[in-house]
Write a protein that holds these residues in place. Sequence first.
Motif, PDB file in Angstrom:
ATOM      1  N   HIS A   1     -77.125 -18.798   8.317  1.00 17.67           N
ATOM      2  CA  HIS A   1     -78.170 -19.470   9.105  1.00 17.67           C
ATOM      3  C   HIS A   1     -79.409 -18.585   9.136  1.00 17.67           C
ATOM      4  CE1 HIS A   1     -79.757 -20.706  13.344  1.00 17.67           C
ATOM      5  NE2 HIS A   1     -80.420 -21.335  12.394  1.00 17.67           N
ATOM      6  N   ARG A   2     -80.527 -19.128   8.643  1.00 14.42           N
ATOM      7  CA  ARG A   2     -81.815 -18.462   8.732  1.00 14.42           C
ATOM      8  C   ARG A   2     -82.794 -19.374   9.464  1.00 14.42           C
ATOM      9  NH1 ARG A   2     -82.275 -14.016   5.152  1.00 14.42           N
ATOM     10  NH2 ARG A   2     -80.742 -14.013   3.459  1.00 14.42           N
ATOM     11  N   ARG A   3     -83.796 -18.754  10.066  1.00 15.14           N
ATOM     12  CA  ARG A   3     -84.902 -19.509  10.647  1.00 15.14           C
ATOM     13  C   ARG A   3     -86.195 -19.089   9.954  1.00 15.14           C
ATOM     14  NH1 ARG A   3     -83.394 -18.548  16.613  1.00 15.14           N
ATOM     15  NH2 ARG A   3     -81.842 -20.137  17.058  1.00 15.14           N
TER      16      ARG A   3
ATOM     17  N   GLY B   1     -87.019 -15.970   5.681  1.00 12.43           N
ATOM     18  CA  GLY B   1     -86.710 -16.365   7.048  1.00 12.43           C
ATOM     19  C   GLY B   1     -85.941 -15.278   7.775  1.00 12.43           C
ATOM     20  N   ILE B   2     -85.808 -15.440   9.094  1.00  8.31           N
ATOM     21  CA  ILE B   2     -85.044 -14.511   9.921  1.00  8.31           C
ATOM     22  C   ILE B   2     -83.557 -14.828   9.774  1.00  8.31           C
ATOM     23  CG2 ILE B   2     -84.651 -13.653  12.253  1.00  8.31           C
ATOM     24  CD1 ILE B   2     -87.418 -13.048  11.148  1.00  8.31           C
ATOM     25  N   LEU B   3     -82.758 -13.849   9.373  1.00  9.60           N
ATOM     26  CA  LEU B   3     -81.314 -14.032   9.284  1.00  9.60           C
ATOM     27  C   LEU B   3     -80.729 -14.055  10.690  1.00  9.60           C
ATOM     28  CD1 LEU B   3     -78.714 -14.206   7.596  1.00  9.60           C
ATOM     29  CD2 LEU B   3     -78.669 -11.695   7.581  1.00  9.60           C
ATOM     30  N   ARG B   4     -80.199 -15.206  11.099  1.00  6.48           N
ATOM     31  CA  ARG B   4     -79.629 -15.331  12.436  1.00  6.48           C
ATOM     32  C   ARG B   4     -78.139 -15.025  12.453  1.00  6.48           C
ATOM     33  NH1 ARG B   4     -82.425 -14.145  16.017  1.00  6.48           N
ATOM     34  NH2 ARG B   4     -80.983 -15.158  17.453  1.00  6.48           N
ATOM     35  N   SER B   5     -77.399 -15.489  11.446  1.00  7.72           N
ATOM     36  CA  SER B   5     -75.961 -15.228  11.409  1.00  7.72           C
ATOM     37  C   SER B   5     -75.435 -15.495  10.016  1.00  7.72           C
ATOM     38  CB  SER B   5     -75.211 -16.098  12.436  1.00  7.72           C
ATOM     39  OG  SER B   5     -75.325 -17.472  12.099  1.00  7.72           O
ATOM     40  N   ALA B   6     -74.307 -14.861   9.714  1.00  7.53           N
ATOM     41  CA  ALA B   6     -73.563 -15.111   8.476  1.00  7.53           C
ATOM     42  C   ALA B   6     -72.088 -15.146   8.859  1.00  7.53           C
ATOM     43  CB  ALA B   6     -73.835 -14.032   7.437  1.00  7.53           C
ATOM     44  N   VAL B   7     -71.502 -16.335   8.835  1.00  2.00           N
ATOM     45  CA  VAL B   7     -70.139 -16.529   9.334  1.00  2.00           C
ATOM     46  C   VAL B   7     -69.187 -16.561   8.149  1.00  2.00           C
ATOM     47  CG1 VAL B   7     -68.618 -18.056  10.629  1.00  2.00           C
ATOM     48  CG2 VAL B   7     -71.012 -17.798  11.321  1.00  2.00           C
ATOM     49  N   PRO B   8     -68.210 -15.641   8.097  1.00  2.00           N
ATOM     50  CA  PRO B   8     -67.314 -15.579   6.942  1.00  2.00           C
ATOM     51  C   PRO B   8     -66.084 -16.476   7.087  1.00  2.00           C
ATOM     52  CG  PRO B   8     -66.943 -13.688   8.352  1.00  2.00           C
ATOM     53  CD  PRO B   8     -68.028 -14.503   9.004  1.00  2.00           C
TER      54      PRO B   8
END
Length: 741
Positions: free
Chosen positions: A361-363, A346-353
Amino acid sequence: MSRQSAPVPSPPETEREVVTETLHGVEIDDPYRWLEGDDEAVHRWTDAQNDHADAALDDDLREGLRPRFDDLVEVADYGPITVREDRYFATVREPGADHARLVVRDAPDGEDRVLVDPNAWAANRDDDRPPRSMAWYVPSHDGDRVAVGVTEGGDENYDVRVLSVHDPSETVSNADAADGFGAGVEEVAVLPERGRVNAGSLAWEADGEGFVYVATGGAADGAQMDKEIRRFRLADGPEAEEVLLEHDDRHVWPRVTVDPDSGLLAVAFSEMVGGTEWYVHVDGDLRPVLTDTDAETSVRFHDGTAFVTTDHDAPRRRLLACSVDRFREGDLSFDECREVLPEGEGILRSAVPTPERLLVHRRRDAHSRLSVHDRNGTHLWDVSLPDYCSVTWVSAARDAPEAFFGVTGFDRPPAVRGLDLAAEAGNGVDDVDEDDSDPAESTAIDSVDLSVPDDLVVEQRFVDSTDGAEVPVFVCYREGVQVDGPRPTLLYGYGGFRNSVTPSFGRFRLPFLADGGAFAAVCARGGYEYGEPWHEAGMLAEKQHTFDDFIAAGEALCESGLTDSDHLAVAGGSNGGLSVGAVVTQRPELWAAAQCAVPLLDMLRFHRFLLGESWTTEYGHPEDPEAFEYLRAYSPYHNIDPDESYPPVYFTTAASDTRVHPSHARKMTARLQNEAAGGPFLLRTKPETGHGVGKPASMIVDEQTDSWAFLYERLEVEVGDGGDRDSAATDRAAADRDDGA
């Protein structure tokens, strides 16, 4: 379901004043260029077009739809939660209110304390000034202050107002406060620059006593692409602002971020749709960090680590990391960074630490997946989400294992969920509308209190388009509503600027579904549904692919038996309005009607107005001979055939749009009305609003009533009472933010 359209009065007369230019050896006639102006003649013409739209729209349909739409705004709306130490900031629009209020809480589900209430501004408005609204806010790292972007008349030139956050022990009622601020809230600074400042262009410094921001000139001065990076310190006052950098590249936009721990200021420079270069501001100078790259890259600082999300050697994006100290040194290569999350399916949208976790979050195929990892990237557990949903935002506390996200879908009103990231394992949730007690599961924080019909069907189909592309199309309809013959169907899309079309819940869509309609959304090339290759396949010389995907989706919907060309409408706004204009002029027989909101339509002159020059990296430049050829080939304004009959089109634009000039919609309407068969071709111009920012709920109801009345008449839909289901459950739902649909 047959409905005979009433005769439409003749449109107002439009003067032809032909201007002929020779571009790259080709003579181009422009008979309505005078509509690019802002003089009294244009104002009279605009007023006459509004009167014509009113006369052409069916009053019985509008009267039948309005009560249902009025009910839809009697629902609370909730914005994202932003955590700053022990404070939780959010926006909440109360049932029936025109605008959302900015509130702060002591706990995620705690009592709201009002910071800003734009409804009070409206109640105490000076009629000589356009209405004010709040467009964005950015709290300081300690949560003691908040910067608020205020717009007048819905334009995108903002004043920045800086407020202190009141103590929870103080009285919170401000129902009669004319200034719109909560009790105990102090306005400590105002920066009335009247330039374009966005939430993503303002970063508080580590001590909370000032911020760095990107400002532009104002639209009225033609200076929207004149950019400066400024530092503002509260103790110095607005007159003592320091200009850190002037930037005059019209195609490149700076954005800023500050590490709350070290105070390091990082500056990104990126084209609207191109690569990103990163610098750090050290000792008064910009030091290059990640430069000479075409990769799109974002950086997030947390607890001594710089997390770098990039599509460098990874079209679907991956997550890298290095120390903040190494980032500060500059001249960093991607190869020096450690890989935390490799490129996935999937497309990596964000990685919140957070201190020990990453919420990722992936789509995949344009719908969302959430997972929890340790800071080294090891997968720990998945967050269970409904089928075909969108995670619309993700946030987390910097110093605690708590995170929040928004989730929605075609059959699911928006909801705010909380997540305990300290859990060692999680089995997720089967239904995000249910409250959960297991700390490993997401917990309801704010959710729209609505009953949703249980017979909504959501499908994802894949249609064949040009060059072998398989294009996703979402389809939603009510299975329990019987329809004699093809379903009236509205196809929505965008297809540009890396914007993805994902599942969304549209409150004003539900009456249409209840009355037998179907809603479809096409993930056309030009978006980011499959990463940068999908975007590049619908930009510049490949832009025709975007329109091919719209057409392929429309044809497939007809071939499936869901609908036919007598009951199929197409809708889009802004760049999506360009898509609508192109497919209407290229395949007019495929559509029964079209809605075209705040559109680009003259692709040989778009670069001459407002922000248009910055979009040449997406579309190509009309002054380039090669780009001129493909732009002229699809430019809707230049491809109207007087021997062709076109479907009815409802254009909408805004007098204060500081992004897409209203002349696009004006000129296209005039040309269709005077040079083409078919129609009717209607234009609605809204005063005191812009491209979409700051619209009050009452204005949205007006717009939706007119738009859907137009569609109901053209698609032969009868206004019902919700079919065989409870009409209250059918009519009330939470909104997405699509223009016109």
